[in-house]
Design a protein around this motif. Structure first.
Motif, PDB file in Angstrom:
ATOM      1  N   UNK A  63       0.793  -1.161   0.016  1.00 49.06           N
ATOM      2  CA  UNK A  63      -0.264  -0.059  -0.016  1.00 49.06           C
ATOM      3  C   UNK A  63       0.869   1.320   0.033  1.00 49.06           C
ATOM      4  N   UNK A  64       0.783   2.078  -0.931  1.00 50.68           N
ATOM      5  CA  UNK A  64       1.459   3.312  -1.006  1.00 50.68           C
ATOM      6  C   UNK A  64       0.562   4.727  -1.199  1.00 50.68           C
ATOM      7  N   UNK A  65       0.856   5.832  -0.679  1.00 49.11           N
ATOM      8  CA  UNK A  65       0.177   6.743  -0.449  1.00 49.11           C
ATOM      9  C   UNK A  65       0.093   7.456  -2.027  1.00 49.11           C
ATOM     10  N   UNK A  66      -1.018   8.178  -2.511  1.00 47.17           N
ATOM     11  CA  UNK A  66      -1.293   8.540  -3.624  1.00 47.17           C
ATOM     12  C   UNK A  66      -1.216  10.222  -3.492  1.00 47.17           C
ATOM     13  N   UNK A  67      -0.471  11.153  -4.350  1.00 47.49           N
ATOM     14  CA  UNK A  67       0.138  10.805  -5.185  1.00 47.49           C
ATOM     15  C   UNK A  67       1.566  10.391  -5.176  1.00 47.49           C
TER      16      UNK A  67
ATOM     17  N   UNK B  39      -6.173  -1.650   8.051  1.00 49.18           N
ATOM     18  CA  UNK B  39      -6.679  -0.476   8.628  1.00 49.18           C
ATOM     19  C   UNK B  39      -5.988   0.642   7.961  1.00 49.18           C
ATOM     20  N   UNK B  40      -6.522   1.563   7.670  1.00 45.15           N
ATOM     21  CA  UNK B  40      -5.724   2.910   7.164  1.00 45.15           C
ATOM     22  C   UNK B  40      -6.545   4.126   7.231  1.00 45.15           C
ATOM     23  N   UNK B  41      -5.654   5.226   7.602  1.00 43.71           N
ATOM     24  CA  UNK B  41      -6.510   6.669   7.390  1.00 43.71           C
ATOM     25  C   UNK B  41      -7.213   6.687   6.109  1.00 43.71           C
ATOM     26  N   UNK B  42      -8.380   7.448   6.314  1.00 38.96           N
ATOM     27  CA  UNK B  42      -9.152   7.912   5.164  1.00 38.96           C
ATOM     28  C   UNK B  42      -8.209   8.847   4.112  1.00 38.96           C
ATOM     29  N   UNK B  43      -8.165   8.301   2.969  1.00 39.53           N
ATOM     30  CA  UNK B  43      -7.367   8.932   1.811  1.00 39.53           C
ATOM     31  C   UNK B  43      -7.383   8.156   0.688  1.00 39.53           C
ATOM     32  N   UNK B  44      -6.361   8.678  -0.254  1.00 43.27           N
ATOM     33  CA  UNK B  44      -6.360   7.685  -1.698  1.00 43.27           C
ATOM     34  C   UNK B  44      -4.885   6.983  -1.471  1.00 43.27           C
ATOM     35  N   UNK B  45      -4.968   5.737  -1.934  1.00 47.04           N
ATOM     36  CA  UNK B  45      -3.846   4.984  -2.118  1.00 47.04           C
ATOM     37  C   UNK B  45      -3.853   4.174  -3.302  1.00 47.04           C
ATOM     38  N   UNK B  46      -2.490   3.855  -3.537  1.00 42.91           N
ATOM     39  CA  UNK B  46      -1.921   2.781  -4.517  1.00 42.91           C
ATOM     40  C   UNK B  46      -1.803   1.608  -3.931  1.00 42.91           C
ATOM     41  N   UNK B  47      -2.536   0.366  -4.722  1.00 40.07           N
ATOM     42  CA  UNK B  47      -2.211  -0.869  -4.238  1.00 40.07           C
ATOM     43  C   UNK B  47      -1.255  -1.715  -5.227  1.00 40.07           C
TER      44      UNK B  47
ATOM     45  N   UNK C 254       3.256 -11.099  -7.292  1.00 41.96           N
ATOM     46  CA  UNK C 254       3.245 -12.628  -7.268  1.00 41.96           C
ATOM     47  C   UNK C 254       4.439 -12.974  -7.717  1.00 41.96           C
ATOM     48  N   UNK C 255       5.180 -13.750  -6.792  1.00 46.74           N
ATOM     49  CA  UNK C 255       6.832 -14.272  -7.332  1.00 46.74           C
ATOM     50  C   UNK C 255       7.619 -13.177  -7.603  1.00 46.74           C
ATOM     51  N   UNK C 256       7.849 -12.297  -6.547  1.00 48.22           N
ATOM     52  CA  UNK C 256       8.494 -11.004  -6.748  1.00 48.22           C
ATOM     53  C   UNK C 256       8.402 -10.061  -7.841  1.00 48.22           C
ATOM     54  N   UNK C 257       7.406 -10.315  -8.790  1.00 45.54           N
ATOM     55  CA  UNK C 257       7.059  -9.382  -9.699  1.00 45.54           C
ATOM     56  C   UNK C 257       5.764  -8.556  -9.555  1.00 45.54           C
ATOM     57  N   UNK C 258       5.723  -7.651  -9.870  1.00 51.41           N
ATOM     58  CA  UNK C 258       4.402  -6.745  -9.593  1.00 51.41           C
ATOM     59  C   UNK C 258       3.751  -6.976 -10.887  1.00 51.41           C
ATOM     60  N   UNK C 259       2.254  -7.411 -10.564  1.00 49.73           N
ATOM     61  CA  UNK C 259       1.752  -7.698 -11.657  1.00 49.73           C
ATOM     62  C   UNK C 259       0.562  -7.008 -12.014  1.00 49.73           C
ATOM     63  N   UNK C 260       0.220  -5.856 -11.185  1.00 50.03           N
ATOM     64  CA  UNK C 260      -0.963  -4.910 -11.361  1.00 50.03           C
ATOM     65  C   UNK C 260      -0.737  -4.018 -10.234  1.00 50.03           C
ATOM     66  N   UNK C 261      -1.033  -2.728 -10.634  1.00 52.89           N
ATOM     67  CA  UNK C 261      -1.096  -1.695  -9.678  1.00 52.89           C
ATOM     68  C   UNK C 261      -2.611  -0.879  -9.988  1.00 52.89           C
ATOM     69  N   UNK C 262      -3.204  -0.475  -8.833  1.00 49.29           N
ATOM     70  CA  UNK C 262      -4.320   0.186  -9.112  1.00 49.29           C
ATOM     71  C   UNK C 262      -4.343   1.422  -7.907  1.00 49.29           C
TER      72      UNK C 262
END
Length: 79
Positions: free
Chosen positions: A23-27, A59-67, A71-79
């Protein structure tokens, strides 16, 4: 604070276990502070792993996030 929960499914429709969700903060894309499912402590690395049913939660604070879904050490998708 809010509870975020979701699940990850394979393209074939079955659950996808052992997917690492970071989980990352946007932007800013900095790691987001996320908390255990009872809200009692920070989750190290801002990442959770799906269970055998493909389910994850935090749980997280209300806000916008990047997920990032990894899988197997390779990022398959970011939303």
């Amino acid at each position: 604070m809010i509870k975020y929960f979701d699940s990850v499914l394979r393209k074939t429709g079955g659950p996808y276990p052992d997917v690492v969700v970071t989980v990352r903060l946007f932007p800013s894309e900095a790691l987001a502070p996320i908390y255990t499912d009872d809200g009692s402590g920070l989750i190290p690395g801002s990442a959770v792993t799906t269970d055998e049913k493909g389910f994850f939660e935090f749980f997280c604070d209300v806000g916008r996030y990047i997920l990032d879904f990894t899988v197997n050490n390779a990022t398959q998708q970011t939303i």
